[in-house]
Every structure is written in structure tokens, then in C-alpha cells.
Design a protein around this motif. Structure first.
Motif, PDB file in Angstrom:
ATOM      1  N   PRO A  92      -6.409 -31.285 -29.747  1.00 23.11           N
ATOM      2  CA  PRO A  92      -5.297 -31.996 -30.388  1.00 23.11           C
ATOM      3  C   PRO A  92      -5.009 -33.349 -29.734  1.00 23.11           C
ATOM      4  O   PRO A  92      -4.859 -33.450 -28.526  1.00 23.11           O
ATOM      5  N   ALA A  93      -4.936 -34.378 -30.578  1.00 24.60           N
ATOM      6  CA  ALA A  93      -4.591 -35.731 -30.129  1.00 24.60           C
ATOM      7  C   ALA A  93      -4.038 -36.474 -31.329  1.00 24.60           C
ATOM      8  O   ALA A  93      -4.575 -36.369 -32.432  1.00 24.60           O
ATOM      9  N   ALA A  94      -2.968 -37.229 -31.118  1.00 24.81           N
ATOM     10  CA  ALA A  94      -2.309 -37.912 -32.232  1.00 24.81           C
ATOM     11  C   ALA A  94      -2.471 -39.420 -32.203  1.00 24.81           C
ATOM     12  O   ALA A  94      -2.279 -40.077 -33.219  1.00 24.81           O
ATOM     13  N   SER A  95      -2.826 -39.981 -31.050  1.00 24.36           N
ATOM     14  CA  SER A  95      -2.879 -41.444 -30.943  1.00 24.36           C
ATOM     15  C   SER A  95      -3.760 -41.853 -29.775  1.00 24.36           C
ATOM     16  O   SER A  95      -4.283 -41.014 -29.029  1.00 24.36           O
ATOM     17  N   GLY A  96      -3.897 -43.184 -29.604  1.00 29.07           N
ATOM     18  CA  GLY A  96      -4.647 -43.705 -28.467  1.00 29.07           C
ATOM     19  C   GLY A  96      -4.044 -43.282 -27.142  1.00 29.07           C
ATOM     20  O   GLY A  96      -4.756 -43.086 -26.155  1.00 29.07           O
ATOM     21  N   TRP A  97      -2.716 -43.121 -27.111  1.00 27.92           N
ATOM     22  CA  TRP A  97      -2.047 -42.677 -25.890  1.00 27.92           C
ATOM     23  C   TRP A  97      -2.541 -41.296 -25.481  1.00 27.92           C
ATOM     24  O   TRP A  97      -2.820 -41.049 -24.306  1.00 27.92           O
ATOM     25  N   ASP A  98      -2.672 -40.393 -26.451  1.00 28.50           N
ATOM     26  CA  ASP A  98      -3.169 -39.041 -26.159  1.00 28.50           C
ATOM     27  C   ASP A  98      -4.620 -39.069 -25.708  1.00 28.50           C
ATOM     28  O   ASP A  98      -5.019 -38.319 -24.807  1.00 28.50           O
ATOM     29  N   VAL A  99      -5.396 -39.946 -26.327  1.00 25.37           N
ATOM     30  CA  VAL A  99      -6.805 -40.074 -25.923  1.00 25.37           C
ATOM     31  C   VAL A  99      -6.890 -40.562 -24.489  1.00 25.37           C
ATOM     32  O   VAL A  99      -7.720 -40.093 -23.696  1.00 25.37           O
ATOM     33  N   ARG A 100      -6.015 -41.487 -24.122  1.00 23.87           N
ATOM     34  CA  ARG A 100      -6.008 -41.992 -22.738  1.00 23.87           C
ATOM     35  C   ARG A 100      -5.736 -40.863 -21.753  1.00 23.87           C
ATOM     36  O   ARG A 100      -6.365 -40.792 -20.691  1.00 23.87           O
ATOM     37  N   GLU A 101      -4.794 -39.985 -22.103  1.00 20.65           N
ATOM     38  CA  GLU A 101      -4.489 -38.864 -21.219  1.00 20.65           C
ATOM     39  C   GLU A 101      -5.705 -37.951 -21.062  1.00 20.65           C
ATOM     40  O   GLU A 101      -5.988 -37.452 -19.963  1.00 20.65           O
ATOM     41  N   LEU A 102      -6.417 -37.728 -22.148  1.00 18.71           N
ATOM     42  CA  LEU A 102      -7.618 -36.884 -22.083  1.00 18.71           C
ATOM     43  C   LEU A 102      -8.713 -37.557 -21.247  1.00 18.71           C
ATOM     44  O   LEU A 102      -9.424 -36.891 -20.476  1.00 18.71           O
ATOM     45  N   LEU A 103      -8.847 -38.862 -21.385  1.00 19.50           N
ATOM     46  CA  LEU A 103      -9.842 -39.592 -20.581  1.00 19.50           C
ATOM     47  C   LEU A 103      -9.485 -39.547 -19.104  1.00 19.50           C
ATOM     48  O   LEU A 103     -10.360 -39.384 -18.239  1.00 19.50           O
TER      49      LEU A 103
END
Length: 403
Positions: free
Chosen positions: A288-299
Motif C-alpha cells: 500500500p502506497a498513496a503518494s510519492g511521500w509513501d514511496v519515499r518512506e518505503l525507499l
């Protein structure tokens, strides 16, 4: 420079730029008499915009009176600045030299519309001025960075793909009223609005690469955009559309369906390589990811699928940047935003150096942001200062002050 052109605002520009910082140097640069220089400087002193610094050393065997060094007094006022992203915002009180006096970050979604968002920024500004211990009357202007194309003359966003409800809205007028209501700032406070990538580029170039004559910053977050600074000035095109590389069409893999972009077209770079695009692909893969912010957290957590997709997205962006670099021949290409980490940067470099001519990249530095999350804030503050203290604007403000 003809003497009749060198008004007080022009003398201020010469001092601020460092080209002439003594009375004698100003006489030499402008051709004005000593008395006229003195009269025009007196207006700047009475406004509180200039101050006298240390005396310069006299390098002469005959001695002589040391020259007093003139300085822009950056303590006479403060600027307010804010930067909007799709789901978050950042606001600050800044000195006129760009020092952050008070800062706030929080959830603020542009989808809520301009009335709600700009009203909330006014509340934040009021709190920040109290935190910084600054009188609202010392605020000279507000700078705002938004994630969409801006007509710089009107301060209105034009058909922004990821800002529903903002198209053509009077952002400057509403934010000035909100700040006056919630922060007690002057009601006619100047508000300058520009695209976030432009202001990030402006802030970063001035702070970290002031000698770079052609500078490009690419912001890759929920969307994708670029800011270009040429000879110290933001290049915006004829109506603010320069740098909108997120809507360049990119080649699709054979047999793959072209991705639908928020702008309504298919196959745009933002539709395949932005934080929003990666969030969609991760969600489809069960992450689950909703935005670039969430992708950054996963990275940041080293999630393997996020890392793989970020590198792939970097390759897509690098494909487009090969053309950008060939066209503009910049000295610095800066990658910023939520995805600006090692996997994405690796992908960019891989395709960029493969596709661009060696001459275009021979003197190119590919780097990441130095100012981090503050890039757009610093750029917005700098825009306010450069606009309000430009010669003609400064002259009008001095007249309004009665000096």
C-alpha cells in the motif's frame, strides 16, 4: 550607466550585488555627483534598508580617510514563505538573507481547495510570527510555491493537473487576506506565487551553485517538474510553462498499454515515473502506497520492490533528461523530491550518459539537493526579496514610505 537612471533603487541594487559598496564606488559606477549619491543614500538609510559597516582599509602610502562600507540591512524586515505539495505543506518566517527564524510542516492537501488551504496558511503564519518574536508589521511580503504551472504576472495557476479547483484562482489576493486576518499582517501585503520546481531551483542555485550560469533542477515527487535558472534568473517561458517535463510523452515497452496521466493524456513521463505512478504500481503489487511521500518512506526502509521501481523510474526520467541536457547544456543537474535517492539517481545517470552526447555531459555535475526540504521555502523568500528590492519596485516603495 547614465546618472539620470541611477535612482535610489539602482544604488541599492549596486550595494546588494557587491558591485559598489562605498560612496566613492557608487559615484564611479553611476556618474552621479557626491551630493546626489548622498541624497539618494539618505533615502535608503531613512527607510532602514541600508546600514554602514566597517571602514575599508586605505591602501595608499599617502594615507587618507577610510571609506565606509555600505551594507543591505537584512534585519529591517522579514518575509513569509510557504511551499505546497499535494498532501503536505511547509511554512516559515525568514530573514531577508534567507535564515529560517521559525518553521512549520504539516498535512495540508491541495485537493481541499484554495479557500481551505490558504486560510490554514494564514493561521500558520500567525503562529510562526509569534514563535519568531516578530511584529506582523515588519513582514514585507509572502512567497508561495505551488505544484503547478503559474502565470507569474497574475500569480494564478493555469490548468494545474494535480490541483483541482485552483485553475485561475486569485491565490495572491486570498493569501494576503488570510494573512491579514490570522496573522495581522498589512492588508495590501505583496504575495508572489511561482511553481515549486522553479523556486526550488532558484533557492538551490543561489545557495549552493551561485556561479553556475545554467542550472536545472528536476523535482520528482507525486508529480514531475523542472526548474531552470539561467544567468541567475528563473527561466519561465512566455507564460510560466517552461520546465513542465512531466508531460513529455515517453516510449512504452512493446505491448504495454500507455498509462493515463492526470492531465488526461496517455504515456506522459509523470504517468510512468512519478511518485504517484510508483505508488500505484506498488499498491497493485500488494504494498500500500498513496503518494510519492509513501514511496519515499518505503525507499528509506530499503523495500526491494520500491528500490527496483525507483531505479526503473530514474531510467525513464534519464531518457527525457538526455534531451533537456542537450538543449540547455547546464553545468549542474540537480535531482530533488521524494524519489531523489540512490536508486533513482542511479537510473537517471545510467540513461542520461548513455543517450546524451559526450560534449553535453563533459562538464555536467549530476547532484542531489543541498537545502533538502527547505529548497522551495528558501527560493520563495529569495523571490520576495529580489522582487521587492529591485530598482523600480524599490523606488515605488520608498515613495510610498514618504522617504
Amino acid at each position: 550607466m547614465a546618472g539620470n537612471q541611477a535612482n535610489a533603487g539602482e544604488l541599492l541594487r549596486l550595494v546588494r550585488s557587491g558591485r559598489a559598496t562605498t560612496r566613492g564606488a557608487l559615484q564611479e559606477a553611476t556618474g552621479l555627483s557626491r551630493a546626489t549619491v548622498g541624497q539618494r543614500l539618505d533615502r535608503l538609510f531613512r527607510a532602514g534598508w541600508l546600514r554602514e559597516g566597517a571602514a575599508e582599509t586605505v591602501n595608499s602610502r599617502l594615507g587618507g580617510r577610510p571609506s565606509i562600507h555600505l551594507e543591505f540591512d537584512d534585519a529591517h524586515a522579514v518575509a513569509l514563505a510557504a511551499a505546497l505539495d499535494t498532501r503536505h505543506a511547509r511554512a516559515a518566517v525568514l530573514t531577508l538573507s534567507g535564515e529560517v527564524l521559525a518553521e512549520r510542516t504539516g498535512d495540508l492537501t491541495v485537493d481541499e481547495g484554495p479557500e481551505t488551504v490558504l486560510s490554514q496558511l494564514g493561521v500558520w503564519f500567525g503562529d510562526l510570527l509569534k514563535e519568531a518574536g516578530r511584529d506582523p508589521g515588519t513582514v514585507c511580503g509572502i512567497g508561495l510555491a505551488v505544484p503547478g504551472p503559474v502565470d507569474i504576472d497574475s500569480g494564478r495557476v493555469i490548468q494545474p493537473p494535480i490541483m483541482p479547483g485552483w485553475d485561475g484562482y486569485d491565490i495572491a489576493g486570498r493569501l494576503a487576506r488570510s494573512a491579514a486576518e490570522h496573522a495581522a499582517t498589512p492588508p495590501e501585503l505583496p504575495v508572489l506565487v511561482d511553481n515549486d520546481a522553479n523556486l526550488m531551483a532558484y533557492g538551490e542555485q543561489r545557495a549552493a551553485h551561485p556561479d553556475c550560469r545554467a542550472f536545472v533542477l528536476v523535482k520528482v515527487s507525486t508529480g514531475i517538474g523542472a526548474g531552470v535558472v539561467v544567468d541567475g534568473a528563473v527561466y519561465r517561458g512566455i507564460d510560466g510553462g517552461a520546465g513542465d517535463i512531466g508531460h513529455i510523452r515517453v516510449p512504452q515497452a512493446p505491448g504495454a498499454a500507455a498509462a493515463l496521466c492526470k492531465c488526461g493524456s496517455y504515456g506522459c513521463l509523470a504517468a510512468v515515473a512519478s511518485g504517484r505512478a510508483l505508488a500505484r504500481r506498488l499498491t497493485a503489487a500488494g504494498v500500500p502506497a498513496a503518494s510519492g511521500w509513501d514511496v519515499r518512506e518505503l525507499l528509506a526502509a530499503g523495500h526491494p520492490e520500491a528500490v527496483r521501481l525507483a531505479r526503473e523510474a530514474g531510467r525513464d526520467v534519464g531518457e527525457v533528461l538526455a534531451t533537456v541536457v542537450t538543449l540547455l547544456n547546464p553545468g549542474v543537474l540537480m535531482i530533488a523530491g521524494d524519489l531523489a535517492g540512490t536508486p533513482f539517481l542511479t537510473g537517471v545517470r545510467e540513461l542520461l550518459y548513455q543517450r546524451a552526447l559526450p560534449r553535453s555531459t563533459a562538464h555536467l555535475d549530476v547532484v542531489t539537493a543541498r537545502l533538502g526540504e527547505r529548497s522551495a521555502l528558501i527560493g520563495a523568500g529569495a523571490l520576495v526579496v529580489e522582487e521587492l528590492y529591485a530598482p523600480e519596485r524599490a523606488e515605488r516603495r520608498l515613495a510610498a514610505l514618504g522617504v
